[in-house]
Design an enzyme around this catalytic site. Structure first.
Site, PDB file in Angstrom:
ATOM      1  N   GLN A  69      72.359  68.889  69.248  1.00  0.00           N
ATOM      2  CA  GLN A  69      72.542  68.575  70.563  1.00  0.00           C
ATOM      3  C   GLN A  69      74.080  68.631  70.612  1.00  0.00           C
ATOM      4  OE1 GLN A  69      71.162  67.845  73.603  1.00  0.00           O
ATOM      5  NE2 GLN A  69      73.129  67.264  74.193  1.00  0.00           N
ATOM      6  N   GLN A 100      76.033  68.710  73.451  1.00  0.00           N
ATOM      7  CA  GLN A 100      76.818  68.237  74.815  1.00  0.00           C
ATOM      8  C   GLN A 100      76.819  66.837  74.430  1.00  0.00           C
ATOM      9  OE1 GLN A 100      74.856  68.175  78.487  1.00  0.00           O
ATOM     10  NE2 GLN A 100      76.554  68.291  79.824  1.00  0.00           N
ATOM     11  N   GLY A 114      65.751  64.168  77.958  1.00  0.00           N
ATOM     12  CA  GLY A 114      64.765  64.482  78.394  1.00  0.00           C
ATOM     13  C   GLY A 114      64.626  66.319  78.310  1.00  0.00           C
ATOM     14  N   GLY A 115      65.964  66.785  78.902  1.00  0.00           N
ATOM     15  CA  GLY A 115      66.110  68.363  78.497  1.00  0.00           C
ATOM     16  C   GLY A 115      67.520  68.534  78.353  1.00  0.00           C
ATOM     17  N   MET A 116      67.778  69.697  77.847  1.00  0.00           N
ATOM     18  CA  MET A 116      69.041  70.170  77.508  1.00  0.00           C
ATOM     19  C   MET A 116      69.277  71.701  77.995  1.00  0.00           C
ATOM     20  SD  MET A 116      72.422  69.375  76.848  1.00  0.00           S
ATOM     21  CE  MET A 116      73.548  71.036  77.221  1.00  0.00           C
ATOM     22  N   GLU A 117      70.446  71.900  78.650  1.00  0.00           N
ATOM     23  CA  GLU A 117      70.082  73.511  79.284  1.00  0.00           C
ATOM     24  C   GLU A 117      70.972  74.555  78.404  1.00  0.00           C
ATOM     25  OE1 GLU A 117      72.006  70.562  80.269  1.00  0.00           O
ATOM     26  OE2 GLU A 117      73.851  71.086  81.210  1.00  0.00           O
ATOM     27  N   ASN A 118      70.450  74.519  77.395  1.00  0.00           N
ATOM     28  CA  ASN A 118      71.199  75.435  76.414  1.00  0.00           C
ATOM     29  C   ASN A 118      70.706  76.985  77.053  1.00  0.00           C
ATOM     30  OD1 ASN A 118      72.194  73.701  74.534  1.00  0.00           O
ATOM     31  ND2 ASN A 118      70.239  73.187  73.587  1.00  0.00           N
ATOM     32  N   HIS A 157      65.098  71.254  86.638  1.00  0.00           N
ATOM     33  CA  HIS A 157      66.546  70.655  86.505  1.00  0.00           C
ATOM     34  C   HIS A 157      67.233  71.661  85.487  1.00  0.00           C
ATOM     35  CE1 HIS A 157      69.655  67.604  86.357  1.00  0.00           C
ATOM     36  NE2 HIS A 157      69.843  67.992  85.025  1.00  0.00           N
ATOM     37  N   GLU A 158      66.725  71.591  84.337  1.00  0.00           N
ATOM     38  CA  GLU A 158      67.427  72.471  83.438  1.00  0.00           C
ATOM     39  C   GLU A 158      67.721  73.813  83.682  1.00  0.00           C
ATOM     40  OE1 GLU A 158      68.783  70.626  81.454  1.00  0.00           O
ATOM     41  OE2 GLU A 158      67.393  68.783  81.675  1.00  0.00           O
ATOM     42  N   HIS A 212      70.855  74.326  85.973  1.00  0.00           N
ATOM     43  CA  HIS A 212      71.813  74.422  85.182  1.00  0.00           C
ATOM     44  C   HIS A 212      72.307  75.917  84.794  1.00  0.00           C
ATOM     45  CE1 HIS A 212      73.250  70.213  84.601  1.00  0.00           C
ATOM     46  NE2 HIS A 212      72.052  69.852  84.081  1.00  0.00           N
ATOM     47  N   GLU A 228      75.859  67.961  87.166  1.00  0.00           N
ATOM     48  CA  GLU A 228      74.770  67.183  87.276  1.00  0.00           C
ATOM     49  C   GLU A 228      74.276  66.932  88.945  1.00  0.00           C
ATOM     50  OE1 GLU A 228      72.661  67.007  85.124  1.00  0.00           O
ATOM     51  OE2 GLU A 228      74.007  67.346  83.339  1.00  0.00           O
ATOM     52  N   ASP A 283      79.830  60.421  76.073  1.00  0.00           N
ATOM     53  CA  ASP A 283      78.385  59.990  75.919  1.00  0.00           C
ATOM     54  C   ASP A 283      78.083  58.458  76.447  1.00  0.00           C
ATOM     55  OD1 ASP A 283      76.243  61.469  74.775  1.00  0.00           O
ATOM     56  OD2 ASP A 283      75.897  59.747  73.667  1.00  0.00           O
ATOM     57  N   TYR A 341      74.490  62.209  88.770  1.00  0.00           N
ATOM     58  CA  TYR A 341      73.630  62.740  88.985  1.00  0.00           C
ATOM     59  C   TYR A 341      72.787  62.389  90.544  1.00  0.00           C
ATOM     60  CZ  TYR A 341      72.308  63.662  84.022  1.00  0.00           C
ATOM     61  OH  TYR A 341      72.394  63.838  82.806  1.00  0.00           O
ATOM     62  N   ARG A 348      63.630  59.390  73.215  1.00  0.00           N
ATOM     63  CA  ARG A 348      64.133  59.831  74.355  1.00  0.00           C
ATOM     64  C   ARG A 348      65.018  58.443  74.999  1.00  0.00           C
ATOM     65  NH1 ARG A 348      61.320  62.352  79.773  1.00  0.00           N
ATOM     66  NH2 ARG A 348      63.392  62.555  80.878  1.00  0.00           N
ATOM     67  N   LYS A 383      66.699  57.590  77.754  1.00  0.00           N
ATOM     68  CA  LYS A 383      66.563  57.198  78.839  1.00  0.00           C
ATOM     69  C   LYS A 383      65.259  56.241  79.117  1.00  0.00           C
ATOM     70  CE  LYS A 383      64.074  58.911  82.641  1.00  0.00           C
ATOM     71  NZ  LYS A 383      63.592  59.899  83.638  1.00  0.00           N
TER      72      LYS A 383
HETATM   73  N1  BES Z   1      72.934  68.158  80.421  1.00  0.00           N
HETATM   74  C1  BES Z   1      71.883  67.230  80.598  1.00  0.00           C
HETATM   75  C2  BES Z   1      71.791  66.198  79.149  1.00  0.00           C
HETATM   76  C3  BES Z   1      73.023  65.812  78.752  1.00  0.00           C
HETATM   77  C4  BES Z   1      74.044  65.077  79.483  1.00  0.00           C
HETATM   78  C5  BES Z   1      73.441  65.564  77.386  1.00  0.00           C
HETATM   79  C6  BES Z   1      75.220  64.545  78.867  1.00  0.00           C
HETATM   80  C7  BES Z   1      74.400  65.019  76.903  1.00  0.00           C
HETATM   81  C8  BES Z   1      75.547  64.479  77.575  1.00  0.00           C
HETATM   82  C9  BES Z   1      70.613  67.578  80.837  1.00  0.00           C
HETATM   83  O1  BES Z   1      70.544  68.540  82.007  1.00  0.00           O
HETATM   84  C10 BES Z   1      70.249  66.265  81.908  1.00  0.00           C
HETATM   85  O2  BES Z   1      70.528  65.907  82.582  1.00  0.00           O
HETATM   86  N2  BES Z   1      68.923  65.752  81.155  1.00  0.00           N
HETATM   87  C11 BES Z   1      68.012  64.651  81.638  1.00  0.00           C
HETATM   88  C12 BES Z   1      66.619  65.329  82.384  1.00  0.00           C
HETATM   89  C13 BES Z   1      67.040  65.415  83.937  1.00  0.00           C
HETATM   90  C14 BES Z   1      65.672  65.823  84.576  1.00  0.00           C
HETATM   91  C15 BES Z   1      67.804  64.325  84.620  1.00  0.00           C
HETATM   92  C16 BES Z   1      67.792  63.840  80.598  1.00  0.00           C
HETATM   93  O3  BES Z   1      67.505  64.143  79.550  1.00  0.00           O
HETATM   94  O4  BES Z   1      67.097  62.867  80.936  1.00  0.00           O
HETATM   95 ZN    ZN Z   2      71.413  68.028  83.856  1.00  0.00          ZN
END
Ligand code: BES
Ligand code: ZN
Length: 605
Positions: free
Chosen positions: A139, A141, A268-272, A295-296, A299, A318, A375, A383, A556, A558
């Site tokens: 990971q 980012q 939740g997700g990472m836009e690699n 969402h991803e 990106h 975002e 971070d 967002y 996760r 969040k």
């Molecule tokens: N790029 C982000 C994840 C991220 C942000 C990782 C900042 C490290 C630092 C990814 O696109 C994202 O926003 N993921 C969200 C899900 C989204 C549906 C809001 C998440 O992981 O909750």
């Molecule tokens: Zn995002």
């Protein structure tokens, strides 16, 4: 030596990188990696191709915790050169100063990662779905690429790459690149990313993985035990990509695949690029949580094509992505569905503003994160306030005008970075100037450099939530839970229902709800995450064991942060939270443990 002063990209100063790309920047990487599960380390050889913009005696790369074995000018057979580490910073790591000759076109670094490298999570078999093979994922980012690759770790610096990766023969490696769909006999793989990307989009995963195509250009990778469910959940993937292209222009990365990770994935997700990483907690069985995939995917335009220049400009990644995500969902599932997502996002925004306070600079779109770990500084504001600005623009100029603006914005800044100031300038030129008085009406400055939510923002409502609010009112007026009309509700209605319950419900009231709706045993992680805080506050015993399991299994952030906080807020919960954390900490990614250590104390110290 290549001097391109006229082509030199303008690099916005980045407070989270030691690199000096305005002097020398990297433009291509050749990477050799050996993945060693027994020592939890990567051994790497990285050759960087350089572009000289101004005479420079040294190249400065970001590193954190890397052991350097050799630095050479030129390729892997080049000549050794002098190098030196600068002072170590717990967040930023150490600058690696490499002495250059004026004609140096490339440098090669032989290095090893630390077993505790923050970007890497090395999972024992017990933490995977199959429980037979280990798993590794990265990971990167926001600023963790430097813990597994010496690089110019600033989102304003882009490069193409090729990689050769050696893994144990029975495992499959995947990267943010052209990926294999089958195993090789000897565990040796090559990768190519031909579109230039920033370091935070470097990614690697290694595990017992298999591929299933979903359309000619989309597919999903997962462990064999998870693959059928994943293919079912993401069946609409091609329709999503097509919808996105219809909105804002061609998909520029050729393939779009998903990788379902083990549950400890901290996001939740990472836009690699080419390969979005997702948490298995969105495998709800009913496709209800796929807005995360939208969402991803979004990106691939906002973020990966047009990239925030620094983490202070994070909202450009975002905010656009959330707006785009909901437009994709609207195209696939209709306006009433997308409106629910919009209202849930808006509720989250109001909570965040309340939590941070009405005057907090962290509620500005343009952030000032210098001296802080990005971070920890990045939150829901980028967002949802970012999305809300675009929604307000839509309200004021109409969709056709906004869509033309956004589509052009992506097309004209593809494979480049964007900072907030340049964006504002571009917005003025391309949109605001065409509508006299619009900038004042929009309160642009208040959005970008002011706290909270500007008054001009239009109300957000979801017709489908009216039924939810009616049910809530009836239940509070005495209608038994079992008699409420809830047929056809998706998880979004249920989450809105749970958010709308009054505080301080007793265990008896929760029992009634649970008997009617079985929240405690829901297979939907969003429903569980909305339900558990109520059960914690009420001391509702039947949820205690399911909560412990959720906290132990899911990594996760969040979901976990609010649950640990809710536990800490009750007299008996604090001890329970610490006990659960002590047992679960080993299952979490470093990105998550750094947050939880601050919240709960580090149980290993
Ligand atoms: N790029 C982000 C994840 C991220 C942000 C990782 C900042 C490290 C630092 C990814 O696109 C994202 O926003 N993921 C969200 C899900 C989204 C549906 C809001 C998440 O992981 O909750
Ligand atoms: Zn995002």
């Amino acid at each position: 030596m290549s001097h391109h002063p006229s082509l030199a990209p303008a690099f916005t100063p980045d407070p989270h990188s030691y690199a000096r790309p305005a002097e020398v920047s990297v433009h291509h990487l050749d990477l050799d990696l050996i993945v060693d599960f027994s020592s939890s380390t990567l051994a790497g050889t990285a050759t960087w191709q350089l572009t000289h913009h101004a005479p420079a005696a040294e190249l400065v790369l970001d590193t954190r915790g890397l052991a350097i074995d050799a630095v050479l000018l030129g390729g892997p057979d080049g000549t050794p050169t002098t190098y030196e580490f600068g002072p170590d910073d717990t967040v930023l790591g150490q600058p690696l100063h490499i002495v250059l000759s004026p004609d140096a076109a490339a440098v090669t670094i032989r290095y090893r990662t630390a077993p505790g490298a923050a970007a890497l999570q090395w999972l024992p078999p017990a933490q995977t779905a199959g429980r037979q093979q280990p798993f590794l994922f990265t990971q990167s980012q926001a600023i963790l690429a430097r813990t597994w690759l010496p690089c110019q770790d600033s989102p304003g610096v882009r490069f193409t790459y090729e990689a050769r990766v050696q893994v144990p023969a029975h495992l499959l490696p995947l990267m943010s690149a052209e990926n294999p769909q089958e195993r090789t006999p000897d565990g040796s793989y090559t990768f190519r990313m031909s579109q230039p990307i920033p370091a935070y989009l470097m990614a690697l995963a290694v595990g017992d993985l298999e591929f299933r195509p979903l359309s000619a250009r989309t597919g999903v990778y997962a462990e064999p035990a998870t693959l059928p469910q994943a293919a079912e959940e993401f069946a609409d993937l091609e329709d999503m990509v097509t919808a996105a292209e219809d909105l804002y222009g061609p998909y520029r990365w050729e393939r779009y695949d998903l990788l379902v990770l083990p549950p400890s994935f901290p996001f939740g997700g990472m836009e690699n690029p080419r390969l979005t990483f997702v948490t298995p907690t969105i495998l709800a069985g009913d496709r209800s949580l796929t807005s995360l995939v939208a969402h991803e995917l979004a990106h691939s335009w906002s973020g990966n094509l047009v990239t925030n220049a620094t983490w202070n400009d994070f909202w450009l990644n975002e905010g656009f992505t959330v707006y785009f995500e909901r437009r994709i969902m609207e195209k696939l599932y209709g306006r009433p569905y997308a409106d629910m997502l919009q209202v849930l996002g808006h509720t989250a925004l109001l909570h965040t503003v309340e939590e941070l306070g009405p005057t907090s600079p962290d509620t500005h779109l343009h952030l000032n994160l210098a001296g802080r770990d990005p971070d920890e500084g990045l939150n829901e504001i980028a967002y949802e306030k970012g999305d809300y600005l675009l929604l307000t623009l839509e309200h004021l100029v109409g969709r056709p005008a906004l869509d033309t603006f956004i589509k052009d914005y992506f097309a004209r800044h593809s494979f480049r970075s964007m900072d907030t100031l340049s964006f504002v300038e571009y917005l003025r030129q391309e949109l605001l100037a065409k509508h006299p008085g619009l900038e004042e009406h929009l309160q642009l400055a208040a959005w970008i450099n002011g706290p909270g939510i500007p008054a001009v923002a239009p109300p957000v409502v979801a017709a489908r939530f009216q039924a939810v609010e009616a049910a809530l009112a009836q239940w509070q007026a005495g209608t038994p839970a079992a008699n409420l009309t809830t047929t056809g509700w998706t998880s979004h209605e249920w989450v809105h229902f749970l958010h709308g319950l009054p505080p301080g419900l007793t265990a008896a009231r929760l029992t009634e709800l649970d008997e009617a709706f079985a929240f405690t045993h829901s297979g939907n992680a969003e429903i569980l995450a909305a339900w558990f805080p109520l059960t914690i506050a009420a001391g509702y015993a039947p949820a205690e064991e399911p909560l412990r399991e959720f906290l132990t299994w899911v990594g996760r952030r969040k979901f976990l942060v609010p649950l640990y906080r809710a536990l800490l807020a009750t007299p008996s919960g604090a001890d329970r939270a610490r006990a659960i954390y002590a047992a679960a900490r080993g299952n979490y990614h470093a990105v998550a443990t750094s947050t939880f250590d601050a919240l709960l104390g580090n149980p290993t110290e």
